[in-house]
Write an enzyme that holds these catalytic residues in place. Structure first.
Site, PDB file in Angstrom:
ATOM      1  CB  ALA A  14      24.117  59.013  26.319  1.00 46.89           C
ATOM      2  N   GLY A  16      23.238  56.075  31.126  1.00 46.39           N
ATOM      3  CA  GLY A  16      23.277  54.871  31.944  1.00 46.39           C
ATOM      4  C   GLY A  16      24.657  54.522  32.470  1.00 46.39           C
ATOM      5  CB  ILE A  18      27.307  51.042  29.409  1.00 44.19           C
ATOM      6  CG1 ILE A  18      27.314  49.680  30.078  1.00 44.19           C
ATOM      7  CG2 ILE A  18      28.236  51.061  28.194  1.00 44.19           C
ATOM      8  CD1 ILE A  18      26.623  48.595  29.263  1.00 44.19           C
ATOM      9  CB  SER A 123      20.749  46.749  24.212  1.00 38.93           C
ATOM     10  OG  SER A 123      20.979  48.110  23.953  1.00 38.93           O
ATOM     11  CG  ASP A 155      32.331  38.332  25.139  1.00 42.19           C
ATOM     12  OD1 ASP A 155      32.053  38.235  26.340  1.00 42.19           O
ATOM     13  OD2 ASP A 155      31.474  38.503  24.254  1.00 42.19           O
ATOM     14  CG  HIS A 182      27.744  39.153  24.690  1.00 46.29           C
ATOM     15  ND1 HIS A 182      29.000  39.125  25.280  1.00 46.29           N
ATOM     16  CD2 HIS A 182      26.955  39.854  25.532  1.00 46.29           C
ATOM     17  CE1 HIS A 182      28.963  39.789  26.416  1.00 46.29           C
ATOM     18  NE2 HIS A 182      27.727  40.242  26.602  1.00 46.29           N
TER      19      HIS A 182
HETATM   20  P1  NAD Z   1      21.645  51.150  32.898  1.00 50.77           P
HETATM   21  O1  NAD Z   1      20.284  50.803  33.409  1.00 50.77           O
HETATM   22  O2  NAD Z   1      22.637  51.702  33.832  1.00 50.77           O
HETATM   23  O3  NAD Z   1      21.519  52.175  31.682  1.00 50.77           O
HETATM   24  C1  NAD Z   1      20.632  51.975  30.625  1.00 50.77           C
HETATM   25  C2  NAD Z   1      20.231  53.327  30.093  1.00 50.77           C
HETATM   26  O4  NAD Z   1      19.320  53.089  29.010  1.00 50.77           O
HETATM   27  C3  NAD Z   1      19.480  54.201  31.114  1.00 50.77           C
HETATM   28  O5  NAD Z   1      20.086  55.482  31.191  1.00 50.77           O
HETATM   29  C4  NAD Z   1      18.072  54.293  30.561  1.00 50.77           C
HETATM   30  O6  NAD Z   1      17.429  55.531  30.817  1.00 50.77           O
HETATM   31  C5  NAD Z   1      18.351  54.110  29.070  1.00 50.77           C
HETATM   32  N1  NAD Z   1      17.165  53.752  28.299  1.00 50.77           N
HETATM   33  C6  NAD Z   1      16.119  52.980  28.638  1.00 50.77           C
HETATM   34  N2  NAD Z   1      15.219  52.967  27.652  1.00 50.77           N
HETATM   35  C7  NAD Z   1      15.707  53.736  26.659  1.00 50.77           C
HETATM   36  C8  NAD Z   1      15.232  54.100  25.386  1.00 50.77           C
HETATM   37  N3  NAD Z   1      14.062  53.680  24.925  1.00 50.77           N
HETATM   38  N4  NAD Z   1      16.007  54.920  24.637  1.00 50.77           N
HETATM   39  C9  NAD Z   1      17.211  55.364  25.095  1.00 50.77           C
HETATM   40  N5  NAD Z   1      17.694  55.048  26.293  1.00 50.77           N
HETATM   41  C10 NAD Z   1      16.953  54.249  27.069  1.00 50.77           C
HETATM   42  O7  NAD Z   1      22.208  49.823  32.188  1.00 50.77           O
HETATM   43  P2  NAD Z   1      23.718  49.524  31.730  1.00 50.77           P
HETATM   44  O8  NAD Z   1      24.458  48.900  32.834  1.00 50.77           O
HETATM   45  O9  NAD Z   1      24.262  50.719  31.075  1.00 50.77           O
HETATM   46  O10 NAD Z   1      23.472  48.360  30.634  1.00 50.77           O
HETATM   47  C11 NAD Z   1      22.806  48.642  29.434  1.00 50.77           C
HETATM   48  C12 NAD Z   1      22.659  47.388  28.589  1.00 50.77           C
HETATM   49  O11 NAD Z   1      23.937  46.909  28.159  1.00 50.77           O
HETATM   50  C13 NAD Z   1      22.023  46.214  29.318  1.00 50.77           C
HETATM   51  O12 NAD Z   1      21.082  45.580  28.467  1.00 50.77           O
HETATM   52  C14 NAD Z   1      23.175  45.275  29.590  1.00 50.77           C
HETATM   53  O13 NAD Z   1      22.768  43.937  29.709  1.00 50.77           O
HETATM   54  C15 NAD Z   1      24.003  45.499  28.361  1.00 50.77           C
HETATM   55  N6  NAD Z   1      25.416  45.101  28.453  1.00 50.77           N
HETATM   56  C16 NAD Z   1      25.984  44.513  27.368  1.00 50.77           C
HETATM   57  C17 NAD Z   1      27.316  44.157  27.362  1.00 50.77           C
HETATM   58  C18 NAD Z   1      27.948  43.548  26.155  1.00 50.77           C
HETATM   59  O14 NAD Z   1      29.048  43.009  26.264  1.00 50.77           O
HETATM   60  N7  NAD Z   1      27.359  43.633  24.978  1.00 50.77           N
HETATM   61  C19 NAD Z   1      28.087  44.402  28.521  1.00 50.77           C
HETATM   62  C20 NAD Z   1      27.495  44.996  29.617  1.00 50.77           C
HETATM   63  C21 NAD Z   1      26.135  45.338  29.579  1.00 50.77           C
HETATM   64  C1  LMR Z   2      28.546  41.177  30.200  1.00 46.71           C
HETATM   65  O1  LMR Z   2      29.019  40.242  29.548  1.00 46.71           O
HETATM   66  O2  LMR Z   2      29.116  41.681  31.179  1.00 46.71           O
HETATM   67  C2  LMR Z   2      27.220  41.749  29.788  1.00 46.71           C
HETATM   68  O3  LMR Z   2      26.632  40.988  28.771  1.00 46.71           O
HETATM   69  C3  LMR Z   2      26.298  42.002  30.920  1.00 46.71           C
HETATM   70  C4  LMR Z   2      25.760  40.747  31.561  1.00 46.71           C
HETATM   71  O4  LMR Z   2      24.559  40.690  31.800  1.00 46.71           O
HETATM   72  O5  LMR Z   2      26.540  39.846  31.867  1.00 46.71           O
END
Ligand code: NAD
Ligand code: LMR
Length: 320
Positions: A14, A16, A18, A123, A155, A182
């Protein structure tokens, strides 16, 4: 029938990129009555900040694994954006080594403290993290395939935005199902089923499909090392979480695409449009009628999905 009207939502990760805007969007909604924010850092600050917003959701912050019980007990919905994002030049699968154990541990905690929750995994690599969480829940004896989702809503959101832009339509009125998975070629926008109906020349259709498949990389490149999509993902993640809340509240005809356990193709997990109910997947609406171009995309995606799924399953089953 009597449905609940209060939904308790947890966000894991929460603090991070996103997690914070996602928590803000959830806090604004009257659909959420309790908002539980879990991370390994900074949650007291994020929760204190959000708790000053004059909306009903009671907000709490929980830092570190020793507080997972408080964070997750009684939750109806758990959204997981915990883990590292990509940097330029990386694939989503390059995140596997770090994020696989993060998702495994959070799934273990869900099995223990909120075994009936609907779980949405953001994630990456989603194609593997959903099988990882599923295997963990199977081992814990709490697996219910209707309750676990890979969040692929971004998407759909992107497809809607890009097609609306190309056809000068109101993006709020465009809906494009996206199926498969994805990552790269596993992302399959079904433009032949878009509403309103749209048509493109072959080369334009291929370019649009490729842009949707590479849209995550487009953001990673533009952010130049500072991360991947966060704001659009928070928007998409909130949309998906709200759909789960509406389904829990008994609303009918709530449909979202998501990556779920599936027997629609030879891939054991596959995203399709799904009708949601109070227990999660109520009805898998399947592939519908695909064009021959889209059928070829499905065939190309399946071996890659199978490989990512096996990698996730092996991570859980061969490391214990
Ligand atoms: P970020 O680094 O900004 O935030 C991640 C957060 O996770 C951080 O606050 C960190 O402290 C926390 N974290 C790490 N280990 C943890 C644990 N064991 N328990 C709880 N929290 C923990 O990253 P972000 O930009 O928020 O992206 C997060 C993930 O979402 C990435 O893996 C990214 O690839 C993925 N993502 C997926 C999509 C999708 O479409 N599904 C889109 C964008 C990003
Ligand atoms: C996205 O589609 O934006 C996410 O899966 C993050 C990435 O690594 O592209």
């Amino acid at each position: 029938m009597c449905f609940q009207k209060n939904v308790k939502v947890a966000v894991c990760g929460a603090s991070g990129g996103i997690g914070q805007p996602l928590a803000l969007l959830l806090k604004q909604s009257p659909l959420v009555t309790k908002l539980s924010l879990y991370d390994i850092v900074h949650t007291p600050g994020v929760a204190a900040d959000l708790s000053h917003i004059d909306s009903p959701a009671v907000t709490s912050g929980h830092n570190g694994p020793e507080n997972l019980k408080d964070a997750l007990s009684g939750m109806d919905v758990v959204i997981i954006p915990a883990g590292v994002p990509r940097k330029p030049g990386m694939t989503r699968d390059d995140l596997f080594n770090t994020n696989a154990s993060i998702v495994r541990d959070l799934a273990e905690a869900c099995a223990k403290y909120c075994p009936k929750a609907l779980i949405g995994i953001i994630s990456n690599p989603v194609n593997s993290t959903v099988p990882i969480a599923s295997e963990v829940l199977k081992k814990a004896g709490t697996y219910d395939k209707r309750r676990i989702f890979g969040v692929t809503t971004l998407d759909v959101v992107r497809s809607n935005a890009f097609i609306a832009e190309a056809k000068k339509l109101d993006p709020r009125k465009v809906n494009v199902p996206v199926i498969g998975g994805h990552a790269g070629i596993t992302i399959i926008p079904v433009i032949s089923q878009a509403t309103p109906s749209v048509s493109f020349e072959k080369n334009q259709l291929e370019a649009l499909t490729l842009r949707i498949q590479d849209a995550g990389t487009e953001v990673v490149k533009a952010k130049a090392g500072s991360g991947s999509a966060t704001l659009s993902m928070a928007y998409a993640g909130a949309r998906f979480a709200f759909s789960l809340c509406k389904a829990i509240n008994g609303e009918s005809n709530v449909v979202e695409c998501a990556y779920i356990a599936s027997d629609i193709t030879e891939s054991p997990y596959f995203a399709t449009p799904i009708k949601l109910g109070k227990d999660g997947v109520a009805d898998n609406l399947g592939l519908g009628k695909l064009s021959s171009y889209e059928q070829d995309l499905v065939q190309a995606a399946i071996p890659e999905l199978q490989k990512s799924i096996k990698k996730g399953e092996d991570f859980v089953n061969k490391s214990s």
